[in-house]
Scaffold this motif. Structure first.
Motif, PDB file in Angstrom:
ATOM      1  N   LYS A  49      42.068  46.787  49.483  1.00  0.00           N
ATOM      2  CA  LYS A  49      42.382  45.364  49.574  1.00  0.00           C
ATOM      3  C   LYS A  49      41.144  44.500  49.376  1.00  0.00           C
ATOM      4  CE  LYS A  49      44.056  45.985  53.689  1.00  0.00           C
ATOM      5  NZ  LYS A  49      44.689  45.738  54.984  1.00  0.00           N
ATOM      6  N   ILE A  50      41.382  43.328  48.810  1.00  0.00           N
ATOM      7  CA  ILE A  50      40.335  42.322  48.639  1.00  0.00           C
ATOM      8  C   ILE A  50      40.885  41.003  49.156  1.00  0.00           C
ATOM      9  CG2 ILE A  50      38.875  41.064  47.017  1.00  0.00           C
ATOM     10  CD1 ILE A  50      39.088  43.433  45.117  1.00  0.00           C
ATOM     11  N   ARG A  51      40.150  40.369  50.047  1.00  0.00           N
ATOM     12  CA  ARG A  51      40.591  39.075  50.563  1.00  0.00           C
ATOM     13  C   ARG A  51      40.176  37.986  49.587  1.00  0.00           C
ATOM     14  NH1 ARG A  51      42.670  37.154  54.987  1.00  0.00           N
ATOM     15  NH2 ARG A  51      42.573  39.203  55.950  1.00  0.00           N
ATOM     16  N   LEU A  52      41.145  37.150  49.224  1.00  0.00           N
ATOM     17  CA  LEU A  52      40.873  36.077  48.273  1.00  0.00           C
ATOM     18  C   LEU A  52      40.202  34.904  48.979  1.00  0.00           C
ATOM     19  CD1 LEU A  52      44.242  36.064  46.288  1.00  0.00           C
ATOM     20  CD2 LEU A  52      42.103  37.185  45.673  1.00  0.00           C
ATOM     21  N   PRO A  53      39.125  34.360  48.433  1.00  0.00           N
ATOM     22  CA  PRO A  53      38.462  33.206  49.041  1.00  0.00           C
ATOM     23  C   PRO A  53      39.394  32.004  49.132  1.00  0.00           C
ATOM     24  CG  PRO A  53      37.075  34.209  47.352  1.00  0.00           C
ATOM     25  CD  PRO A  53      38.426  34.844  47.237  1.00  0.00           C
ATOM     26  N   GLY A  54      39.461  31.402  50.313  1.00  0.00           N
ATOM     27  CA  GLY A  54      40.298  30.232  50.512  1.00  0.00           C
ATOM     28  C   GLY A  54      41.742  30.535  50.843  1.00  0.00           C
ATOM     29  N   PHE A  55      42.108  31.835  50.915  1.00  0.00           N
ATOM     30  CA  PHE A  55      43.479  32.214  51.214  1.00  0.00           C
ATOM     31  C   PHE A  55      43.499  33.182  52.399  1.00  0.00           C
ATOM     32  CE2 PHE A  55      43.693  30.840  46.870  1.00  0.00           C
ATOM     33  CZ  PHE A  55      44.946  30.262  46.740  1.00  0.00           C
ATOM     34  N   LYS A  56      44.569  33.099  53.197  1.00  0.00           N
ATOM     35  CA  LYS A  56      44.754  34.028  54.304  1.00  0.00           C
ATOM     36  C   LYS A  56      45.589  35.213  53.851  1.00  0.00           C
ATOM     37  CE  LYS A  56      44.550  30.283  57.723  1.00  0.00           C
ATOM     38  NZ  LYS A  56      45.279  29.570  58.796  1.00  0.00           N
ATOM     39  N   THR A  57      45.271  35.739  52.702  1.00  0.00           N
ATOM     40  CA  THR A  57      46.018  36.843  52.135  1.00  0.00           C
ATOM     41  C   THR A  57      45.064  37.727  51.359  1.00  0.00           C
ATOM     42  OG1 THR A  57      47.928  37.447  50.770  1.00  0.00           O
ATOM     43  CG2 THR A  57      46.571  35.627  50.008  1.00  0.00           C
ATOM     44  N   THR A  58      45.560  38.891  50.973  1.00  0.00           N
ATOM     45  CA  THR A  58      44.747  39.847  50.230  1.00  0.00           C
ATOM     46  C   THR A  58      45.466  40.249  48.949  1.00  0.00           C
ATOM     47  OG1 THR A  58      45.743  41.728  51.418  1.00  0.00           O
ATOM     48  CG2 THR A  58      43.709  40.784  52.334  1.00  0.00           C
ATOM     49  N   ILE A  59      44.699  40.820  48.068  1.00  0.00           N
ATOM     50  CA  ILE A  59      45.251  41.419  46.857  1.00  0.00           C
ATOM     51  C   ILE A  59      44.832  42.884  46.857  1.00  0.00           C
ATOM     52  CG2 ILE A  59      43.229  40.747  45.498  1.00  0.00           C
ATOM     53  CD1 ILE A  59      45.022  40.564  43.072  1.00  0.00           C
ATOM     54  N   SER A  60      45.739  43.761  46.492  1.00  0.00           N
ATOM     55  CA  SER A  60      45.424  45.186  46.491  1.00  0.00           C
ATOM     56  C   SER A  60      45.693  45.780  45.122  1.00  0.00           C
ATOM     57  CB  SER A  60      46.247  45.931  47.561  1.00  0.00           C
ATOM     58  OG  SER A  60      47.582  46.091  47.144  1.00  0.00           O
ATOM     59  N   ALA A  61      45.297  47.028  44.957  1.00  0.00           N
ATOM     60  CA  ALA A  61      45.440  47.704  43.670  1.00  0.00           C
ATOM     61  C   ALA A  61      46.813  48.338  43.494  1.00  0.00           C
ATOM     62  CB  ALA A  61      44.350  48.764  43.524  1.00  0.00           C
ATOM     63  N   ASN A  62      47.742  48.067  44.410  1.00  0.00           N
ATOM     64  CA  ASN A  62      49.050  48.719  44.284  1.00  0.00           C
ATOM     65  C   ASN A  62      49.836  48.239  43.062  1.00  0.00           C
ATOM     66  OD1 ASN A  62      49.850  46.163  45.110  1.00  0.00           O
ATOM     67  ND2 ASN A  62      50.510  46.818  47.132  1.00  0.00           N
TER      68      ASN A  62
END
Length: 245
Positions: A49-62
């Motif tokens: 997972k990578i947390r996106l700057p400015g967001f309370k969410t993450t993006i993952s490689a799934n």
């Protein structure tokens, strides 16, 4: 949370529930052993997972495995990959304990995005008589990226009362390069996985990890450069203020 945000989340959850019902009804795995192996790799990728700057969410490689699953597996199997990936991404090694509504929305969002990408990438080429893996992958990736960033941006806009026209471009800006490279990796995995050559598909795991590490370093570098730029601007303002006195 504003009432509009609650209503929106409930609507996405209802669509996801209907999608899961269809997936269960159409459950027909052709190669259960291959699916279990692929599903396990997708869950490992979901933990990247990578947390996106400015967001309370993450993006993952799934999403790499979701896009590859569109070409390699059935509707029910692909939707299960999306749902399982969302749960792992939401619950595994989180900085703070996620709220149930956050887990619900993330699971519903990826379920809907996966189903929409699968349906469009199969139905549209079939309607136009285009029996092409490349067309399928490009169309599925486009639908997934636009819908995923749009659904997430809209819930952020409603929950935090920010204009959608400001939230969506920011989300898209951070995620598009990651999705673009991931879609290319998914395409290679799909080509390698057709037929019985599942050994080639296993190579997608180290490639996905490399992409994840590289993009994580890219985001860290971008954030540090932004902090440095702001610091230099503040320093220049302080210097100008001192000289003005």
């Amino acid at each position: 949370m504003p009432a509009k945000a609650k209503l929106y989340i409930a609507m996405i959850a209802a669509i996801a529930a209907a999608t899961l019902a269809v997936a269960v009804a159409r459950w027909n795995p052709d190669n259960l052993r291959a699916f279990i192996l692929f599903f396990a790799m997708a869950m490992v990728a979901s933990a990247m997972k990578i947390r996106l700057p400015g967001f309370k969410t993450t993006i993952s490689a799934n999403f790499v495995f979701i896009l590859a699953g569109i070409a390699l597996f059935s509707f029910g199997e692909t939707v299960l990959i999306g749902l399982g990936g969302a749960l792992v991404q939401s619950l595994f090694k989180t900085q703070t304990r996620p709220k149930p509504v956050q887990v619900l929305f993330n699971a519903a969002c990826l379920t809907v995005c996966t189903a929409a990408a699968f349906w469009s990438s199969h139905a549209v080429p079939a309607t136009w008589g285009l029996n092409s893996l490349a067309v399928m992958m490009v169309l599925g990736a486009c639908v997934y990226v636009v819908l995923n960033t749009g659904l997430v941006s809209l819930v952020v806009s409603l929950a935090e009362r920010q204009p959608l026209r400001e939230v969506w471009p920011s989300c898209y800006e951070w995620t598009f390069p990651y999705f673009l490279v991931g879609a290319a990796v998914a395409g290679l995995a799909s080509i390698a996985g057709h037929g019985t050559n599942w050994g080639g598909t296993l190579l997608v795991m180290p490639v996905t990890y490399f992409v994840h590490v590289y993009y994580r370093m890219h985001i860290i570098r971008a954030v540090l450069e932004n902090i440095s730029s702001v610091s230099q601007q503040d320093e220049a303002l302080l210097t100008g203020s001192s000289q003005g006195r």
